[in-house]
Design a protein around this motif. Structure first.
Motif, PDB file in Angstrom:
ATOM      1  N   UNK A  87      11.370   0.872   3.970  1.00  0.00           N
ATOM      2  CA  UNK A  87      10.652   1.770   3.052  1.00  0.00           C
ATOM      3  C   UNK A  87       9.377   1.115   2.545  1.00  0.00           C
ATOM      4  N   UNK A  88       9.464  -0.164   2.182  1.00  0.00           N
ATOM      5  CA  UNK A  88       8.262  -0.870   1.725  1.00  0.00           C
ATOM      6  C   UNK A  88       7.204  -0.854   2.822  1.00  0.00           C
ATOM      7  N   UNK A  89       7.622  -1.090   4.054  1.00  0.00           N
ATOM      8  CA  UNK A  89       6.703  -1.072   5.199  1.00  0.00           C
ATOM      9  C   UNK A  89       6.065   0.309   5.353  1.00  0.00           C
ATOM     10  N   UNK A  90       6.876   1.360   5.248  1.00  0.00           N
ATOM     11  CA  UNK A  90       6.370   2.728   5.401  1.00  0.00           C
ATOM     12  C   UNK A  90       5.367   3.060   4.306  1.00  0.00           C
ATOM     13  N   UNK A  91       5.696   2.718   3.059  1.00  0.00           N
ATOM     14  CA  UNK A  91       4.799   3.018   1.934  1.00  0.00           C
ATOM     15  C   UNK A  91       3.453   2.322   2.125  1.00  0.00           C
ATOM     16  N   UNK A  92       3.487   1.045   2.487  1.00  0.00           N
ATOM     17  CA  UNK A  92       2.241   0.297   2.657  1.00  0.00           C
ATOM     18  C   UNK A  92       1.438   0.816   3.854  1.00  0.00           C
ATOM     19  N   UNK A  93       2.110   1.068   4.972  1.00  0.00           N
ATOM     20  CA  UNK A  93       1.406   1.553   6.162  1.00  0.00           C
ATOM     21  C   UNK A  93       0.756   2.912   5.893  1.00  0.00           C
ATOM     22  N   UNK A  94       1.532   3.843   5.360  1.00  0.00           N
ATOM     23  CA  UNK A  94       0.999   5.197   5.132  1.00  0.00           C
ATOM     24  C   UNK A  94      -0.095   5.193   4.077  1.00  0.00           C
ATOM     25  N   UNK A  95       0.121   4.431   3.007  1.00  0.00           N
ATOM     26  CA  UNK A  95      -0.902   4.366   1.960  1.00  0.00           C
ATOM     27  C   UNK A  95      -2.199   3.757   2.458  1.00  0.00           C
ATOM     28  N   UNK A  96      -2.105   2.647   3.181  1.00  0.00           N
ATOM     29  CA  UNK A  96      -3.313   1.997   3.697  1.00  0.00           C
ATOM     30  C   UNK A  96      -3.976   2.831   4.794  1.00  0.00           C
ATOM     31  N   UNK A  97      -3.174   3.504   5.628  1.00  0.00           N
ATOM     32  CA  UNK A  97      -3.741   4.411   6.623  1.00  0.00           C
ATOM     33  C   UNK A  97      -4.485   5.550   5.939  1.00  0.00           C
TER      34      UNK A  97
END
Length: 496
Positions: A102-112
């Motif tokens: 989840x942490x990975x998803x939040x960071x990836x989607x937010x930065x994308x």
């Protein structure tokens, strides 16, 4: 007459509120009853399906995926413990939010999201769109271009859903393509394409899962994965079907007809879309550049994003961090955007992604509830007596496709399912490459078709339509793909 109308307009909202309250109380009572009549330690059996069925029902009625998921989570918590909901809800949320995935998803989607906002505000995305408009001469070409760009961006389904839509949205709008059809084409080249390419986040994850479950020796997971690619039937069928749709050979089916008719009338954006998209107006203070420079300023970050993701062993998070750092420096040196404007843009990208991310998080919470209720184990155990060497690939595809469609857990469900499925497959001497292909096909279908999967909500977010509009318009196509895949698995099971 006016007084009568005035009275009716005050009565109807009250009736609607009363009905909503009564339905809510009845639902709470039903799940409380399930909990009260359940003996501690016993399996939930078919009752484990109820929270997921409740979510699907509410989603179809309300067309609000996050709210539906939250209602299903609360219903499941009442089943598990009818004396306390708040603390278990808090604990479930905390456990999910501390999950590395989840942490990975939040960071990836937010930065994308932040990267796309920078591309918009710098005007570089507009330059690329204008270049595409000059090359594309018809509606069909705009759809085929979207399809082929989706094939090229195969590293990750998140990258596909967000980057491809941003690249072509203005072009498809120009030719009156509905946002729903755009989302369908993007979504169909996301997970279905990712499973077929050994250099993708999906291949990395499932290769590791194969090694953990002793289906491959240490370091040999990728080789086993590659051997199963020809049998990942749903991925091949979904790509073929969306190509035929883009080509115009397969026409508009079901709700897509209405969406395309609206778009052809000059309204590509659906009525139920609230406008919370990735679209941002270019900065009024930015330095003007030539169209060629602007286009290169768009293409270079995209190339860096793909290259750096591959360099860091297909880790999109590291790839997007590197890309953002280089893009911020590139735009600052050229005077396109100030540092303050760029960092504000990155935070704006995070803000825009909040609703899709909340839906993904709620989906993980529902998976946690389903794991406690034993839903996946129940479904596999119900069909296991029917599993022969010939029927197993088709049955594995059918059951796991249903699990992922109902839970949106295209990866997590298989952590539970594979240790159950593999011994059965070995016991009946099934073709293991075919079984693995069926598992990956089911995962791809669920990610593609589920109303509230990460792929669905991100494709809708990127294209600019609501998740439910996207899910319902593409559902006939995903159903066709699933039916054809099931038939092919039946044939392969009896012939291999």
């Amino acid at each position: 007459m006016e007084q009568v109308i005035r009275v009716l307009t005050t009565i109807r909202p009250k009736r609607s509120l009363f009905l909503s309250v009564m339905v809510t109380l009845a639902t709470i009572g039903f799940f409380w009853y399930l909990s009260a009549t359940h003996a501690p330690g016993d399996n939930w059996g078919a009752k484990a399906l109820f929270p997921t069925l409740f979510v699907l029902t509410i989603a179809l009625i309300s067309r609000a995926p996050f709210e539906s998921l939250l209602a299903g989570v609360i219903a499941g918590l009442i089943m598990i413990n009818n004396t306390s909901v708040v603390s278990p809800l808090s604990d479930t949320l905390s456990a999910v939010m501390s999950n590395e995935t989840i942490i990975w998803i939040v960071l990836v989607c937010g930065l994308m999201g932040g990267l796309i906002v920078l591309l918009e505000r710098s005007g570089c995305l507009g330059s690329f769109s204008d270049w595409l408009k000059g090359k594309i001469r018809s509606r069909r070409q705009s759809l085929l271009t979207t399809f082929f760009i989706g094939l090229v961006v195969f590293i990750d389904d998140y990258l596909n859903c967000l980057a491809v839509s941003s690249s072509v949205k203005k072009v498809t709008d120009h030719y009156n393509v509905s946002r729903e059809k755009l989302a369908y084409i993007i979504d169909s080249t996301a997970a279905p394409m990712c499973i077929l390419v050994p250099v993708s986040t999906w291949a990395v994850f499932f290769s590791g899962l194969l090694e953990e479950n002793h289906l491959a020796p240490d370091g040999g997971g990728l080789s086993v994965y590659i051997s199963a690619i020809p049998f990942m039937v749903y991925g091949w069928i979904a790509l073929l079907l969306v190509f035929l749709v883009a080509l115009g050979v397969v026409g508009n089916v079901g709700p897509m007809k209405k969406a395309e008719a609206r778009a052809m009338a000059g309204k590509p954006v659906p009525d139920d879309y609230d406008g919370n998209s990735m679209e941002a107006a270019p900065s009024s203070n930015r330095k003007q550049t030539s169209s060629f420079v602007g286009m290169m300023n768009f293409l270079l970050p995209m190339v860096i994003l793909v290259a750096s993701t591959v360099y860091y062993e297909v880790d999109l998070l590291r790839g997007v961090i590197v890309t953002l750092a280089i893009t911020v420096a590139l735009y600052y040196v050229q005077g396109l955007l100030t540092l303050e404007e760029q960092f504000k843009g990155i935070f704006e990208g995070f803000k825009v992604m909040l609703y899709p991310l909340s839906t993904v998080i709620a989906g993980f919470m529902l998976k946690s509830i389903n794991d406690q209720l034993g839903m996946t184990q129940y479904l596999v155990e119900v069909v296991s007596p029917l599993m022969s060497a010939e029927l197993m690939p088709a049955m594995v595809f059918l059951v796991m496709a249903a699990v992922v469609f109902g839970t949106a857990s295209s990866w997590g469900s298989f952590i539970i399912a594979i240790p159950i499925v593999v011994p059965i497959a070995l016991g009946v001497d099934a073709n293991m490459a075919l079984v693995i292909g069926a598992l990956l096909s089911a995962s791809s279908f669920g990610s593609h078709a589920c109303f509230f999967s990460d792929s669905t909500v991100l494709a809708a977010q990127g294209a600019g339509c609501s998740p439910m509009s996207h899910a319902l318009t593409q559902l006939p196509y995903t159903a066709i793909g699933a039916a054809v895949s099931f038939g092919i698995f039946m044939v392969l099971g009896y012939t291999m």
